[in-house]
Motif scaffolding. Structure first.
Motif, PDB file in Angstrom:
ATOM      1  N   ALA A  94       0.690  -1.210   0.181  1.00 56.30           N
ATOM      2  CA  ALA A  94      -0.026  -0.108  -0.042  1.00 56.30           C
ATOM      3  C   ALA A  94       0.884   1.319  -0.137  1.00 56.30           C
ATOM      4  CB  ALA A  94      -0.753   0.074   1.147  1.00 56.30           C
ATOM      5  N   GLY A  97       2.525   1.628  -3.376  1.00 54.70           N
ATOM      6  CA  GLY A  97       1.693   2.148  -4.410  1.00 54.70           C
ATOM      7  C   GLY A  97       1.527   3.672  -4.253  1.00 54.70           C
ATOM      8  N   ARG A  98       1.275   4.193  -2.857  1.00 51.89           N
ATOM      9  CA  ARG A  98       1.140   5.774  -2.774  1.00 51.89           C
ATOM     10  C   ARG A  98       2.364   6.592  -3.060  1.00 51.89           C
ATOM     11  NH1 ARG A  98      -2.011   3.913   1.603  1.00 51.89           N
ATOM     12  NH2 ARG A  98      -0.274   3.574   3.083  1.00 51.89           N
ATOM     13  N   VAL A 110       0.363   4.867  -7.923  1.00 49.42           N
ATOM     14  CA  VAL A 110      -0.121   3.704  -8.478  1.00 49.42           C
ATOM     15  C   VAL A 110      -1.122   3.130  -7.354  1.00 49.42           C
ATOM     16  CG1 VAL A 110       1.437   3.407 -10.417  1.00 49.42           C
ATOM     17  CG2 VAL A 110       1.597   2.039  -8.344  1.00 49.42           C
ATOM     18  N   SER A 111      -1.991   2.314  -7.980  1.00 51.12           N
ATOM     19  CA  SER A 111      -2.909   1.718  -7.014  1.00 51.12           C
ATOM     20  C   SER A 111      -2.144   0.601  -6.293  1.00 51.12           C
ATOM     21  CB  SER A 111      -3.808   0.892  -7.890  1.00 51.12           C
ATOM     22  OG  SER A 111      -3.600  -0.214  -8.755  1.00 51.12           O
ATOM     23  N   LYS A 112      -2.614   0.048  -4.984  1.00 50.48           N
ATOM     24  CA  LYS A 112      -2.061  -1.072  -4.233  1.00 50.48           C
ATOM     25  C   LYS A 112      -1.980  -2.214  -5.158  1.00 50.48           C
ATOM     26  CE  LYS A 112      -2.940  -3.766  -0.053  1.00 50.48           C
ATOM     27  NZ  LYS A 112      -3.824  -4.201   0.890  1.00 50.48           N
ATOM     28  N   GLN A 113      -2.896  -2.616  -6.144  1.00 49.56           N
ATOM     29  CA  GLN A 113      -2.941  -3.615  -6.931  1.00 49.56           C
ATOM     30  C   GLN A 113      -1.776  -3.779  -8.050  1.00 49.56           C
ATOM     31  OE1 GLN A 113      -5.876  -1.841  -6.170  1.00 49.56           O
ATOM     32  NE2 GLN A 113      -6.863  -3.271  -4.804  1.00 49.56           N
ATOM     33  N   ALA A 114      -1.584  -2.662  -8.234  1.00 52.01           N
ATOM     34  CA  ALA A 114      -0.465  -2.225  -9.439  1.00 52.01           C
ATOM     35  C   ALA A 114       0.896  -2.277  -8.797  1.00 52.01           C
ATOM     36  CB  ALA A 114      -0.509  -1.279 -10.128  1.00 52.01           C
ATOM     37  N   ASP A 140       6.963   9.300  -8.140  1.00 53.79           N
ATOM     38  CA  ASP A 140       5.746   8.988  -8.648  1.00 53.79           C
ATOM     39  C   ASP A 140       5.635   8.951 -10.299  1.00 53.79           C
ATOM     40  OD1 ASP A 140       5.950  11.768  -8.927  1.00 53.79           O
ATOM     41  OD2 ASP A 140       3.884  12.086  -8.023  1.00 53.79           O
ATOM     42  N   GLY A 177       3.465   6.681 -11.872  1.00 56.74           N
ATOM     43  CA  GLY A 177       2.170   6.966 -11.922  1.00 56.74           C
ATOM     44  C   GLY A 177       1.693   8.141 -12.891  1.00 56.74           C
ATOM     45  N   SER A 208       0.365   2.548 -14.508  1.00 57.83           N
ATOM     46  CA  SER A 208      -0.218   1.797 -13.377  1.00 57.83           C
ATOM     47  C   SER A 208      -0.671   0.415 -13.754  1.00 57.83           C
ATOM     48  CB  SER A 208      -1.179   2.746 -12.531  1.00 57.83           C
ATOM     49  OG  SER A 208      -2.357   2.847 -13.409  1.00 57.83           O
TER      50      SER A 208
END
Length: 156
Positions: free
Chosen positions: A56, A59-60, A64-68, A148, A151, A156
């Protein structure tokens, strides 16, 4: 009529210079035993840092998302660059850390970047390169290492 190049050329030339350096880095990394590392992976390694991070938080940091972030971690884990383990401070959390292979890749990257910079200094002259670097520092934010970019580019 002005002899100045059009304004759009500046960002394109800066990006092209970035791309040339990154492509040269990855060609050399491949020769030195890291053929599967991609440009985005360098951002990931930096975002993981020396103490590790969670998916998590990764991703931040990358935008990007946590899933990515999780997919990227899966890939890097499969390639042997990162490992997942329990957080010693919170058993509910899984930390992602660089392996020895990941740390080796970062060390080699730093050495290769030094070599690439030396090549630019030989071509442009050390004084001109230092002036360029100084000017870029002057025109860009102090926090030069925004992680970042993946992203921001929409990867992502």
């Amino acid at each position: 009529m002005s002899s100045d190049p059009p304004g759009f050329e500046l960002p394109l030339r800066l990006f092209l210079a970035f791309r040339v350096l990154i492509d040269e880095l990855h060609s050399e990394l491949a020769r030195q035993g890291h053929p599967d590392v991609r440009p985005m992976h360098g951002y990931v390694f930096q975002a993981i840092g020396p103490n590790g991070t969670t998916a998590a938080d990764l991703g931040r940091r990358l935008g990007v998302s946590k899933q990515a972030a999780g997919k990227t971690i899966d890939t890097l884990e499969r390639l042997g660059y990162v490992e997942r383990g329990a957080d010693p401070n919170d058993a509910r959390r899984k930390l992602v850390r660089l392996t020895a292979r990941g740390a080796d890749c970062l060390t080699r990257s730093a050495q290769i970047f030094d070599h690439l910079r030396a090549n630019w200094a030989r071509t442009l002259g050390e004084d001109r390169l230092r002036a360029l670097e100084s000017d870029l520092r002057r025109m860009t934010p102090a926090e030069a290492f925004l992680l970042d970019a993946p992203g921001w580019f929409g990867n992502s």
